[in-house]
Design an enzyme around this catalytic site. Structure first.
Site, mmCIF file in Angstrom:
data_model
loop_
_atom_site.group_PDB
_atom_site.id
_atom_site.type_symbol
_atom_site.label_atom_id
_atom_site.label_comp_id
_atom_site.label_asym_id
_atom_site.label_seq_id
_atom_site.Cartn_x
_atom_site.Cartn_y
_atom_site.Cartn_z
ATOM 1 N N ARG A 1 44.418 5.281 35.078
ATOM 2 C CA ARG A 1 45.457 4.441 34.493
ATOM 3 C C ARG A 1 45.255 2.989 34.913
ATOM 4 O O ARG A 1 45.042 2.694 36.092
ATOM 5 C CB ARG A 1 46.839 4.921 34.929
ATOM 6 C CG ARG A 1 47.215 6.292 34.377
ATOM 7 C CD ARG A 1 48.532 6.773 34.929
ATOM 8 N NE ARG A 1 48.453 7.042 36.357
ATOM 9 C CZ ARG A 1 49.471 7.533 37.081
ATOM 10 N NH1 ARG A 1 50.630 7.779 36.499
ATOM 11 N NH2 ARG A 1 49.319 7.756 38.365
ATOM 12 N N ASP B 1 46.695 -1.084 34.930
ATOM 13 C CA ASP B 1 47.955 -1.810 34.966
ATOM 14 C C ASP B 1 48.053 -2.807 33.818
ATOM 15 O O ASP B 1 47.067 -3.095 33.124
ATOM 16 C CB ASP B 1 48.084 -2.570 36.289
ATOM 17 C CG ASP B 1 48.242 -1.647 37.480
ATOM 18 O OD1 ASP B 1 48.784 -0.540 37.303
ATOM 19 O OD2 ASP B 1 47.831 -2.042 38.586
ATOM 20 N N TYR C 1 34.350 -0.616 38.086
ATOM 21 C CA TYR C 1 35.159 -1.756 37.669
ATOM 22 C C TYR C 1 34.379 -3.044 37.871
ATOM 23 O O TYR C 1 33.530 -3.134 38.765
ATOM 24 C CB TYR C 1 36.446 -1.850 38.489
ATOM 25 C CG TYR C 1 37.554 -0.916 38.061
ATOM 26 C CD1 TYR C 1 38.550 -1.343 37.194
ATOM 27 C CD2 TYR C 1 37.616 0.384 38.548
ATOM 28 C CE1 TYR C 1 39.585 -0.494 36.808
ATOM 29 C CE2 TYR C 1 38.649 1.244 38.173
ATOM 30 C CZ TYR C 1 39.624 0.786 37.299
ATOM 31 O OH TYR C 1 40.635 1.630 36.925
ATOM 32 N N ARG D 1 42.011 -5.699 42.961
ATOM 33 C CA ARG D 1 42.620 -7.034 42.947
ATOM 34 C C ARG D 1 42.902 -7.524 44.362
ATOM 35 O O ARG D 1 42.787 -8.725 44.648
ATOM 36 C CB ARG D 1 43.881 -7.004 42.104
ATOM 37 C CG ARG D 1 43.618 -6.793 40.613
ATOM 38 C CD ARG D 1 44.879 -6.471 39.849
ATOM 39 N NE ARG D 1 45.886 -7.513 40.000
ATOM 40 C CZ ARG D 1 47.168 -7.358 39.633
ATOM 41 N NH1 ARG D 1 47.569 -6.203 39.104
ATOM 42 N NH2 ARG D 1 48.022 -8.341 39.793
#
Length: 264
Positions: free
Chosen positions: A49, A51, A109, A196
């Site tokens: 999932r 954000d 990522y 992040r």
């Protein structure tokens, strides 16, 4: 039958992946489009999932259906019912043992950071941004200590629901191409806001606000309050999911399909 699909989307057009009552998520719009083709309710399960504001060049999901359609119908047919900010790239028939989340061996990522004095215009919402010079060699050196099995509590969001903060980081690569600094992360799984938070701390080091050794100290301290603030979601992309070859997904689910403009 069970079908696996690969999806790309611009995350700033949605309020995250996971379905919400307002219906403005990636899962919501794709499920509605799939339902149109299947002529029956369809429920998606994804590999990871994302954000609000986080993009995907390759999200992998699966669904079960009694409808018998050509695989191309799950691609071009579904896309005809989707907004322009999301597209299904491929569809593959898989057996019932395939699970988009639990069959995944690793996730990839990339964070795309614009490092120049002037804020982005054309790439607004698609890249992170910081002004002032960054030392990419210092950031790469600091990232080296992240590889391996570690407790990533210092980089875990307070609302993270994962049972364990321990993850296995296979690789972290930091490199510059002109004004763009790329951060590539490959791990078995990630915690909520983990990337992040890592990028935020690496930028502190790149700006000289902390020494290279600080990253290792943060890992050891296991204290989120000691690390840098969470960085913007704008430059974060889910770039693929690793699966065993038995399911014959395109490139194993790892394609980086976004334009080279954004991901050089």
């Amino acid at each position: 039958m069970r079908v696996a699909i690969g999806i790309e989307y611009a995350g700033n057009a949605f309020q995250g992946w996971q379905t919400q009552s307002h219906g403005r998520t990636v899962q919501d719009v794709v499920e509605r489009a799939l339902t149109q083709i299947a002529q029956e309710p369809v429920k998606l399960i994804c590999a990871g999932r994302t954000d609000t504001g986080v993009h995907a060049t390759m999200q992998v999901a699966h669904f079960d259906t009694d409808a018998r359609r050509p695989l191309e119908a799950w691609v071009r047919g579904v896309n005809s019912h989707l907004p322009t900010s999301v597209a299904v790239l491929w569809a593959v028939a898989v057996d019932d043992e395939f699970h988009a989340r639990f069959s995944a061996e690793a996730r990839r990522y990339r964070y795309v950071l614009l490092n120049r004095r002037i804020r982005p215009g054309l790439l607004n919402g698609r890249v992170g941004w910081t002004h002032g010079p960054l030392d990419e060699e210092a950031m790469a050196a600091a990232a080296g200590c992240l590889v391996g099995k570690h407790d990533f509590t210092s980089f875990r969001a307070a609302e993270c629901q994962a049972k364990s903060p321990v993850r296995v980081m296979h690789s972290v690569v930091v490199r510059r191409q002109g004004d763009i600094v790329l951060f590539d992360f490959h791990a078995n799984a990630f915690l909520h806001h983990m990337i992040r938070n890592l990028v935020g701390s690496l930028v502190f080091i790149g700006k000289g606000r902390r020494p290279v050794e600080w990253m290792g100290e943060l890992l050891a301290e296991r204290n989120r309050t000691l690390a840098a603030p969470t960085f913007s979601p704008d430059g974060l992309y889910l770039c693929g999911v690793d699966y065993p070859p038995r399911w014959s997904l395109p490139d194993g689910g790892r394609i980086i399909a976004a334009p080279q403009l954004l991901l050089p």
